[in-house]
Design a protein around this motif. Sequence first.
Motif, PDB file in Angstrom:
ATOM      1  N   ASP A 277       0.835  -1.211   0.000  1.00  0.00           N
ATOM      2  CA  ASP A 277       0.000   0.000   0.000  1.00  0.00           C
ATOM      3  C   ASP A 277       0.866   1.257   0.000  1.00  0.00           C
ATOM      4  O   ASP A 277       0.507   2.270  -0.614  1.00  0.00           O
ATOM      5  CB  ASP A 277      -0.924   0.001   1.221  1.00  0.00           C
ATOM      6  CG  ASP A 277      -1.991  -1.079   1.152  1.00  0.00           C
ATOM      7  OD1 ASP A 277      -2.399  -1.416   0.025  1.00  0.00           O
ATOM      8  OD2 ASP A 277      -2.401  -1.588   2.210  1.00  0.00           O
ATOM      9  N   VAL A 278       2.001   1.207   0.692  1.00  0.00           N
ATOM     10  CA  VAL A 278       2.923   2.348   0.672  1.00  0.00           C
ATOM     11  C   VAL A 278       3.502   2.519  -0.731  1.00  0.00           C
ATOM     12  O   VAL A 278       3.551   3.633  -1.276  1.00  0.00           O
ATOM     13  CB  VAL A 278       4.050   2.159   1.701  1.00  0.00           C
ATOM     14  CG1 VAL A 278       5.039   3.326   1.622  1.00  0.00           C
ATOM     15  CG2 VAL A 278       3.492   2.049   3.109  1.00  0.00           C
ATOM     16  N   LEU A 279       3.938   1.422  -1.350  1.00  0.00           N
ATOM     17  CA  LEU A 279       4.510   1.506  -2.691  1.00  0.00           C
ATOM     18  C   LEU A 279       3.503   2.035  -3.709  1.00  0.00           C
ATOM     19  O   LEU A 279       3.886   2.702  -4.679  1.00  0.00           O
ATOM     20  CB  LEU A 279       5.027   0.136  -3.123  1.00  0.00           C
ATOM     21  CG  LEU A 279       6.298  -0.348  -2.423  1.00  0.00           C
ATOM     22  CD1 LEU A 279       6.574  -1.814  -2.751  1.00  0.00           C
ATOM     23  CD2 LEU A 279       7.489   0.516  -2.810  1.00  0.00           C
ATOM     24  N   ALA A 280       2.228   1.751  -3.490  1.00  0.00           N
ATOM     25  CA  ALA A 280       1.203   2.236  -4.417  1.00  0.00           C
ATOM     26  C   ALA A 280       1.142   3.759  -4.448  1.00  0.00           C
ATOM     27  O   ALA A 280       0.690   4.347  -5.438  1.00  0.00           O
ATOM     28  CB  ALA A 280      -0.164   1.660  -4.033  1.00  0.00           C
ATOM     29  N   LEU A 281       1.603   4.414  -3.386  1.00  0.00           N
ATOM     30  CA  LEU A 281       1.606   5.880  -3.335  1.00  0.00           C
ATOM     31  C   LEU A 281       2.738   6.492  -4.136  1.00  0.00           C
ATOM     32  O   LEU A 281       2.713   7.681  -4.459  1.00  0.00           O
ATOM     33  CB  LEU A 281       1.723   6.363  -1.886  1.00  0.00           C
ATOM     34  CG  LEU A 281       0.657   5.961  -0.883  1.00  0.00           C
ATOM     35  CD1 LEU A 281       1.011   6.507   0.493  1.00  0.00           C
ATOM     36  CD2 LEU A 281      -0.712   6.468  -1.323  1.00  0.00           C
TER      37      LEU A 281
END
Length: 392
Positions: A277-281
């Motif tokens: 989810d962090v990488l998706a940002l």
Amino acid sequence: MPRRPIGCASWWSTSVGERPSRPTSILVVSNHGAIVGGGELSLLDLLRGLDRDRWAPVLVVPEDGEVGARARDLDLPVHVIPLPSLRRLGPGSFRSVKALTRLARATDAGAIHANGSRAMAYAGVAGRLAARPVLWHVRIADRDRLMDRALCAIATVVIATSRAVARRFAWAPAKIRLVPNGIDLAQFAPRPPSAAFRAKLGVPPSAPVAVSIGRHVPEKGYRHLIAAAALIERAKPGLHWVLVGNGELRSELEAQTRRLGLGSRVHFTGWRDDVADVLALADVFVLPSEREGFGRVLVEAMSMSRAVVATAVGGVPDIVLAGETGVLVAPADPAALAEAVHALLDDPARTALLGVAGRARAEATFSLGAHVDAVERVYDEMLGRVAPEARR
């Protein structure tokens, strides 16, 4: 059918090509009980992926912690056997070797798999005493010359996760098997960013985002990343940095961000389980390491179709193809790092193309399935079930 010895003179395997009638026990010894980096995550992924019809892994950890807890969640047997520091050998060290030897025999282990150098020191001696072949899984490129030669001598085979790691053993090519780490590509599939998650981290809705993941220790190069962040802020204000991780330098790095006026731009999150989810940002993923044996987080970012800027050290060039799946820069060079990140932020079309190519490379080269298959082949080779791989 004929049988032949593999690895140790008194340990005998089934014939080449013969499928075992029951799963073969593999005694897996972890350097750490806590998750201190990607090595433990990769080991847990391997344990999750092994074919349970063929292999029955038994995990040994030096102390109870997250590694043992996650292994128990996989319904694996876990044993706690202390592995005292090799710099302080004493009665406890000999008790641990004896306990490992006894466990290898009690579990009827076909082989022992040591994840790391300290684990290999104990597993290697126990393997000799129990007459079992021993695999040393090496994930770090830094040499320890005398220890490397001693441990390689008692290993049946050595897995190196990158060419940089393999060069650590240039004098023993016959024992080396190059097996890159793999990740669960479904877990790190591209996805749209979550506006709610962005807000939770304190990142404004329209701000560009750079993400980095790693331990806050000297060799990971985060002081250079923060220096690069300051250069970018002066040239093009507004970029937010999300730094996932922790370590001995965290307070020093936080002080550096405040000193450079970046307190509102750099977000220290600590370790998180929702890395995807962090990488998706991320508009761009940045790895500023000064030393790196492999770089698992690079594969995770590429799998998420994120363009990568990384330092050309250790095993990183094995993962990131310069100009094709990302940008490589010299280590310890904040200006070069800032220039590369700035250039990608100014060219969204190129950034998108690098991300797509990164996902394709992750699928082709770094899947968990390919990694598990390669390790299982090394197990089969040690047990005499397949012919040895051609030397690489």
